[in-house]
Write a protein that holds these residues in place. Structure first.
Motif, short mmCIF file in Angstrom:
data_model
loop_
_atom_site.label_atom_id
_atom_site.label_comp_id
_atom_site.label_asym_id
_atom_site.label_seq_id
_atom_site.Cartn_x
_atom_site.Cartn_y
_atom_site.Cartn_z
N VAL A 136 1.05 -1.25 -0.02
CA VAL A 136 -0.09 0.19 0.29
C VAL A 136 1.01 1.32 0.13
CG1 VAL A 136 -0.01 0.82 2.44
CG2 VAL A 136 -1.77 1.61 1.06
N LYS A 137 1.87 1.11 0.69
CA LYS A 137 3.41 2.46 0.60
C LYS A 137 2.99 2.76 -0.60
CE LYS A 137 2.14 3.77 4.76
NZ LYS A 137 1.92 5.03 4.70
N PRO A 140 -0.63 3.16 -3.25
CA PRO A 140 -1.71 3.19 -2.57
C PRO A 140 -3.34 2.99 -2.96
CG PRO A 140 -0.41 5.34 -2.81
CD PRO A 140 0.10 4.19 -3.71
N ILE A 179 -0.33 0.20 9.64
CA ILE A 179 -1.11 0.53 7.70
C ILE A 179 -2.04 -0.10 7.73
CG2 ILE A 179 -0.02 0.69 5.83
CD1 ILE A 179 3.07 0.91 7.83
N ASN A 182 -5.46 0.32 8.93
CA ASN A 182 -5.74 1.99 9.00
C ASN A 182 -6.02 2.15 7.59
OD1 ASN A 182 -5.81 3.50 11.99
ND2 ASN A 182 -4.66 2.62 11.72
N GLN A 183 -5.23 1.95 6.51
CA GLN A 183 -4.79 1.54 4.72
C GLN A 183 -6.19 1.56 3.84
OE1 GLN A 183 -1.35 3.91 3.57
NE2 GLN A 183 -0.99 4.66 5.91
N CYS A 185 -9.04 0.23 2.89
CA CYS A 185 -10.63 0.16 2.78
C CYS A 185 -11.43 -0.78 2.28
CB CYS A 185 -10.72 1.64 1.72
SG CYS A 185 -10.28 1.36 0.34
#
Length: 319
Positions: A136-137, A140, A179, A182-183, A185
């Protein structure tokens, strides 16, 4: 066909989960990505190849080398539980070699496979979440292209199995767990430590499961011997700390839920995060029942499952 991408730190319960996926008739496993965790990364890769060999799936399921350490903090291992090599210290002199690994790295492969199948891939993670956090980094948009995410990890009642309040997978890389929770979805389903304990199986079933006269059952009996001994020695502790004694194949719950939409019979929707700063609570999953975090994304915390279906999946995995 359900398209699965499986991220593992292959110890004994990861091996059990992989074998369930290999036996499922309605599943296409696009690939298996490896991460540090139960044992060192090189062992994880070797163990994954060993499992695929006994399942006769080396030719069609690619395996990728991923993260060898957490994003921050100290490295944790589970050698006491899974054996130093992750598979019960029961070596196979004819085990496949690491030359069978794909040259592409795990994180790049994850991003590519999801890009090639947008909205179709269910990602199942049964180890520390380092690879997912890196994905995800780097991209995104990665989480929104997933169909769903299934995790084995975290805890709901602050009952740790590695630290005072931390479950192993989250404690092994708290920043990565933070991470991801929280990231990501996409629809997210979590099989927590306490959940697994509350939905365990009897040792008599385990005996029946391992008594099948097949190559897969003989393999499982061999690699599971060490862990079974540890579990039986710790049963009094488990009974006091969780929900009783018995056979608790933790990672298999996440795989089973990803394969069969009717497997989970009770769950709850709640926003979650991970504690990073506490002396005793670092790595603990936090459930926000008061809506103080004001998070729109809620995860599904598994509560109860269909144990009849679970037993059938486990039996079928060793046939």
């Amino acid at each position: 066909m359900k398209k699965l991408l499986i991220d593992v730190d292959t110890g004994v319960d990861d091996a059990q989960a992989i074998m369930i996926a290999m036996a499922a008739p309605n599943v296409q496993v696009l690939g298996i990505t490896c991460t540090h965790g139960n044992t060192a990364l090189e062992n994880v890769c070797r163990n994954t190849l060993r499992v695929l060999k006994v399942c006769k799936r080396l030719d069609d399921v690619p395996v990728y080398r991923g993260s060898s350490e957490p994003l921050l903090g100290r490295v944790l291992r589970a050698a006491d539980f899974h054996g130093k090599d992750g598979l019960g210290d029961a070596p196979d002199p004819e085990a496949p070699g690491l030359e069978l690994l794909q040259s592409e790295g795990a994180v790049a492969a994850m991003i590519r496979m999801v890009d090639d199948n947008p909205g179709e891939v269910t990602l199942v993670a049964t180890g520390p979440l380092t690879n997912l956090a890196l994905a995800v980094k780097l991209d995104p948009s990665f989480p929104e292209k997933l169909k769903a995410l299934y995790l084995m990890g975290g805890n709901t009642d602050s009952r740790g199995n590695t630290t005072v309040c931390g479950e192993f997978n989250f404690a092994a890389d708290p920043e990565a767990a933070y991470i991801v929770l929280n990231q990501f979805c996409c629809p997210t389903y979590i099989a927590s430590w306490e959940f697994a304990c509350h939905n365990n199986l009897s040792w008599s079933f385990c005996d029946t499961w391992l008594a099948q006269d097949t190559e897969k059952a003989h393999f499982m009996k061999k690699i599971f011997k060490h862990t079974m001994k540890v579990c039986l020695e710790l049963e009094r502790f488990q009974k006091e700390m969780c929900a009783g004694v018995g056979f608790t194949p933790c990672d298999c719950y996440a795989i089973a839920a990803a394969i069969d939409d009717t497997f989970v019979t009770e769950s709850e929707q709640v926003a979650v995060t991970v504690e990073l700063d506490g002396t005793n609570t670092r790595g603990m999953m936090v459930l926000d029942y008061l809506d103080m975090l004001k998070k729109k994304h809620k995860v599904s915390i598994m509560k109860k499952v269909d144990l009849v279906k679970f037993k059938a999946m486990l039996m079928g995995a060793l046939q």
